[in-house]
Design an enzyme around this catalytic site. Structure first.
Site, short mmCIF file in Angstrom:
data_model
loop_
_atom_site.label_atom_id
_atom_site.label_comp_id
_atom_site.label_asym_id
_atom_site.label_seq_id
_atom_site.Cartn_x
_atom_site.Cartn_y
_atom_site.Cartn_z
N TYR A 98 0.82 -1.20 0.00
CA TYR A 98 0.00 0.00 0.00
C TYR A 98 0.86 1.26 0.00
O TYR A 98 0.43 2.31 -0.51
CB TYR A 98 -0.96 -0.02 1.19
CG TYR A 98 -2.14 -0.93 0.98
CD1 TYR A 98 -3.30 -0.48 0.38
CD2 TYR A 98 -2.08 -2.27 1.38
CE1 TYR A 98 -4.38 -1.32 0.18
CE2 TYR A 98 -3.15 -3.12 1.18
CZ TYR A 98 -4.30 -2.65 0.57
OH TYR A 98 -5.35 -3.48 0.37
N GLU A 140 -7.84 -7.44 5.35
CA GLU A 140 -7.01 -8.51 4.80
C GLU A 140 -6.27 -9.26 5.90
O GLU A 140 -6.09 -10.49 5.81
CB GLU A 140 -6.04 -7.91 3.77
CG GLU A 140 -6.77 -7.48 2.50
CD GLU A 140 -6.09 -6.35 1.74
OE1 GLU A 140 -4.85 -6.20 1.89
OE2 GLU A 140 -6.79 -5.63 1.01
#
Length: 404
Positions: A98, A140
């Site tokens: 990310y 996640e």
């Protein structure tokens, strides 16, 4: 939720960002792949990059998330986030990636919007990004924990123990682990990723539903060959059709996916078209295996009886369930059993039970039409769940508004 100082900035700049988000997404992927070409080769779907669907999905999800933060500051678009998180987990995405996305996304925003990106605007959209990213990272992490695996460690070697030609364009595979361990349990409706090495060395990944009930000694996946009409040929589906046989090994992820059968005894509506029948087969197989008596209405649409994969199996599963009804539509006439209607599926014609939960899987135009008809019938948006194979171009925004 967004901070007080960021709300007016995001609200004022969302139209401009929204208008440019397609260009931003295109430039973002260009920058990302120039920096990390192995991501295009080994992680991202090259076909979806070529036809632009991945860019549309990214643009839509960012715009939908920002809009939701403004319109419903105390809520998050959890349905959209769950779909993205499950897809990321099935690819083995890790939290550190990310930061890489942030780097290239904000470089693309600055390049496209230029002087309009003041420090205050950059800080406000940075907050939007990290609210979305951190929500996905947390989701996640939970998915990896539930799967009993470390972050990103999703791949297992599986052996093909059976291959069956369901139709000329559809083949099913039964798989077992090569290490002798039992296959993992999964929830009816989930999918796995399959990673294959192609002739040019790329390791491409695609998702396929588990098309039989949990608890079987092997997993089963069903693969439709993607032809090139109107888009690129399906690299992975073609490779699986042409190059795999019993005894070969495949690299397969642990199961993920949020189109899963919810607990309860209320009525169900299972609606599918084409290869979208595969998660519905798993749900039906599971209901039969556990002796469920939940009312189930099964709707399937296909081009013709000959192209309907698992057709006889679907009929057997419905017949084995004490409270299930099957409704078939084929675009082409010629059903040998005489039980199917000809034309487009129309759930508006059906006698549907009150309080149902609906599960949809198939092409996006098909699912949009079914969902619209169900909403007109008074079915709550919260009771309608769907699965998309490939980038989710539904964008989630309209659905989340309806659910609020």
């Amino acid at each position: 939720m967004l901070s007080e100082q960021s709300v007016p900035i995001v609200r004022a700049t969302l139209p401009a960002v929204g208008a440019a988000i397609g260009d931003i997404a295109e430039l973002f992927y260009q920058k990302l792949f120039e920096d990390r070409p192995e991501l295009l080769r080994d992680l991202f779907n090259r076909g979806n990059q070529a036809n632009g669907e991945q860019r549309q999905a990214l643009a839509g999800s960012v715009a939908a998330f920002a809009g939701m933060l403004l319109e419903h500051p105390g809520e998050r678009p959890d349905a959209m986030l769950a779909r993205i998180a499950n897809k990321h987990a099935s690819l083995g995405v890790t939290s550190d990636q990310y930061k890489l996305v942030h780097q290239h996304l904000f470089a693309a925003i600055a390049d496209v919007l230029g002087d309009a990106v003041t420090p205050e605007v950059a800080a406000a959209w940075d907050e939007v990004y990290w609210l979305m990213a951190n929500a996905l990272i947390a989701a996640e992490a939970r998915l990896y924990q539930e799967a009993g695996t470390a972050e990103g460690d999703v791949w297992r070697q599986m052996e093909i123990v059976e291959r069956h030609e369901e139709t000329p364009e559809v083949v099913s595979f039964r798989l077992r682990r090569t290490d002798g361990h039992p296959v993992a349990l999964f929830r009816p409706g989930q999918y796995v990723s399959v990673r294959v090495q192609l002739p040019d060395g790329a390791r491409q990944i695609r998702q396929y539903s588990l098309s039989a009930a949990p608890g079987c000694p092997q997993w089963r996946i069903t693969v439709k060959r993607v032809r090139g009409a109107g888009g690129p040929e399906g690299e992975v589906s073609s490779w699986l059709h042409e190059h795999t046989k019993v005894g070969d090994e495949l690299t397969v992820s642990v199961p993920f996916g949020d189109l899963v059968l919810r607990e309860g005894d209320g009525p169900l509506l299972l609606v599918s078209a084409g290869i979208g029948s595969t998660p519905m087969l798993s749900v039906l197989d599971h209901l039969t295996a556990v002796g469920s008596t939940r009312p189930v209405v099964v709707v399937h649409a296909d081009r013709s009886p000959a192209e309907h994969a698992h057709r006889d199996e679907l009929r057997r599963l419905v017949e084995a369930h004490p409270n299930a009804k099957l409704h078939l539509w084929y675009e082409e006439a010629g059903d040998p059993a005489g039980e199917a209607a000809t034309g487009q599926a129309d759930v508006g014609l059906l006698d549907l039970p009150e309080g149902l939960t609906a599960y949809l899987c198939g092409p996006l135009p098909f699912m949009r039409a079914v969902r619209r008809d169900l909403l007109l019938r008074g079915v709550s948006a919260r009771a309608i769940h769907y699965e998309v194979f490939g980038p989710d171009l539904w964008l989630g925004q309209q659905e989340e508004k309806a659910q609020a």
